[in-house]
Design a protein around this motif. Structure first.
Motif, PDB file in Angstrom:
ATOM      1  N   TYR A 149     -52.227  36.335 140.637  1.00  0.00           N
ATOM      2  CA  TYR A 149     -52.560  35.055 140.013  1.00  0.00           C
ATOM      3  C   TYR A 149     -52.008  34.971 138.591  1.00  0.00           C
ATOM      4  O   TYR A 149     -51.887  35.989 137.896  1.00  0.00           O
ATOM      5  CB  TYR A 149     -54.077  34.861 139.974  1.00  0.00           C
ATOM      6  CG  TYR A 149     -54.727  34.870 141.337  1.00  0.00           C
ATOM      7  CD1 TYR A 149     -54.497  33.845 142.246  1.00  0.00           C
ATOM      8  CD2 TYR A 149     -55.566  35.921 141.720  1.00  0.00           C
ATOM      9  CE1 TYR A 149     -55.089  33.868 143.507  1.00  0.00           C
ATOM     10  CE2 TYR A 149     -56.161  35.941 142.970  1.00  0.00           C
ATOM     11  CZ  TYR A 149     -55.918  34.915 143.868  1.00  0.00           C
ATOM     12  OH  TYR A 149     -56.502  34.935 145.112  1.00  0.00           O
ATOM     13  N   TYR A 194     -55.190  31.512 134.633  1.00  0.00           N
ATOM     14  CA  TYR A 194     -56.108  31.233 135.746  1.00  0.00           C
ATOM     15  C   TYR A 194     -57.031  32.425 135.979  1.00  0.00           C
ATOM     16  O   TYR A 194     -58.237  32.260 136.199  1.00  0.00           O
ATOM     17  CB  TYR A 194     -55.271  30.952 136.983  1.00  0.00           C
ATOM     18  CG  TYR A 194     -56.017  30.506 138.224  1.00  0.00           C
ATOM     19  CD1 TYR A 194     -56.570  29.238 138.318  1.00  0.00           C
ATOM     20  CD2 TYR A 194     -56.108  31.351 139.331  1.00  0.00           C
ATOM     21  CE1 TYR A 194     -57.210  28.814 139.482  1.00  0.00           C
ATOM     22  CE2 TYR A 194     -56.733  30.932 140.492  1.00  0.00           C
ATOM     23  CZ  TYR A 194     -57.280  29.667 140.564  1.00  0.00           C
ATOM     24  OH  TYR A 194     -57.909  29.266 141.720  1.00  0.00           O
ATOM     25  N   ASP A 210     -53.143  28.074 140.900  1.00  0.00           N
ATOM     26  CA  ASP A 210     -53.257  28.640 139.558  1.00  0.00           C
ATOM     27  C   ASP A 210     -52.350  27.952 138.538  1.00  0.00           C
ATOM     28  O   ASP A 210     -52.266  28.375 137.385  1.00  0.00           O
ATOM     29  CB  ASP A 210     -52.990  30.140 139.564  1.00  0.00           C
ATOM     30  CG  ASP A 210     -51.606  30.511 140.089  1.00  0.00           C
ATOM     31  OD1 ASP A 210     -50.869  29.596 140.511  1.00  0.00           O
ATOM     32  OD2 ASP A 210     -51.272  31.710 140.077  1.00  0.00           O
ATOM     33  N   ALA A 254     -58.031  25.887 135.247  1.00  0.00           N
ATOM     34  CA  ALA A 254     -58.836  27.099 135.422  1.00  0.00           C
ATOM     35  C   ALA A 254     -60.305  26.839 135.126  1.00  0.00           C
ATOM     36  O   ALA A 254     -61.190  27.314 135.850  1.00  0.00           O
ATOM     37  CB  ALA A 254     -58.296  28.209 134.513  1.00  0.00           C
TER      38      ALA A 254
END
Length: 297
Positions: free
Chosen positions: A115, A119, A163, A177
């Protein structure tokens, strides 16, 4: 109402309670840790920089020499650090877990989890820690407080780019996020009966997270920001409100005037539609299972 009067009316002693706090070494976290220790809480400080965390511990002990304060190294961008800190917390679970740490405009990279780091820091890691802690915290009738952001309104999620690793606008990447963090927690706690949740936000305040502009630009705006927006000692009151009270689904505590100024107020959020809420919950489940099953081994 003065800060002192608000504190007297809205906080209480935390003797016998253990509070775990991420991001205690600067800005809001530093101010919050002072309030918590002065209210009698035992603290677990979860920070990336161990040296600064230890310095904060010494400062807090100078305020309350008898306080119990433990430091655990936690780098939210590093999976092994997240896993280790989570295991330590499960072994000695807190009564209250506060997720305050965050990262806004930072050099981007893909973490070992796969990721984007913004994020992961702002959603993936705290969600994993909180969800993993729930069974142990249920035995203590625990409470979770997470710091959200008005930036969650800046964009909707994208199922094909969860993300936002293809995006470049810091406000949207960060806001995405925070959108995941807030609404995944609302879903997680919707049927939770033993552990309570509060989501809060401080509005806009002059902390390290706002010091991301080029040096010349920041030098020009930092003093006007301090005049226009609340300083951490007042902005932290919204976080404290979430330490002592829970929020229901899609509620949060934040400054009462335009989300940037004033004493804390409980507000209902209407920034995410039900379909998107469901999608966030499903993706959060997938993220957690990916971490739990694929990376834990």
């Amino acid at each position: 109402m003065t800060i002192k009067t608000w504190l007297a009316k809205n906080t209480k002693r935390l003797d016998g309670k253990t509070v775990a706090l991420t991001g205690s070494t600067g800005g809001l976290g530093l101010v919050l840790s002072k309030h918590l220790v002065c209210l009698g809480a035992s603290l677990i400080l979860l920070d990336r920089n161990r040296a600064r965390s230890e310095q904060n511990r010494e400062m807090l002990l100078s305020l309350v020499p008898t306080a119990s304060i433990t430091c655990i190294t936690l780098d939210l961008s590093e999976w092994e650090s997240v896993k280790s800190a989570t295991e330590q917390l499960i072994e000695a679970p807190p009564d209250i877990f506060i997720h305050n740490a965050g990262a806004y405009s930072i050099p981007r990279k893909i973490c070992s989890t796969g990721y984007d780091n913004v994020y992961q820091i702002n959603f993936v890691s705290p969600y994993y820690i909180i969800r993993s802690l729930l069974p142990a915290m249920r035995l203590r009738g625990g409470h979770v407080m997470a710091v959200g952001s008005i930036a969650h309104r800046y964009s909707k999620i994208d199922e094909n780019d969860i993300d936002f690793h293809t995006r470049t606008a810091a406000s949207r990447v960060y806001g995405n996020a925070k959108r995941y963090l807030m609404f995944s927690l609302y879903a997680l706690f919707e049927k939770e009966t033993a552990v309570t949740l509060a989501v809060t936000h401080p509005g806009i305040t002059a902390t390290n997270i706002t010091a991301h502009y080029p040096k010349l630009v920041y030098a020009l705006i930092k003093y006007p920001m301090r005049v226009i927006f609340m300083r951490p000692r007042r902005a932290v009151l919204s976080l404290l409100a979430g330490v002592f009270e829970e929020t229901k689904k899609n509620e949060w505590f934040g400054p009462r005037f335009f989300d940037v100024w004033g004493l804390p107020k409980r507000t209902r959020l209407r920034s995410v539609e039900k379909e998107e809420e469901l999608c966030i919950s499903e993706i959060a489940d997938e993220v957690f299972l990916h971490l739990k099953n694929d990376l834990i081994m």
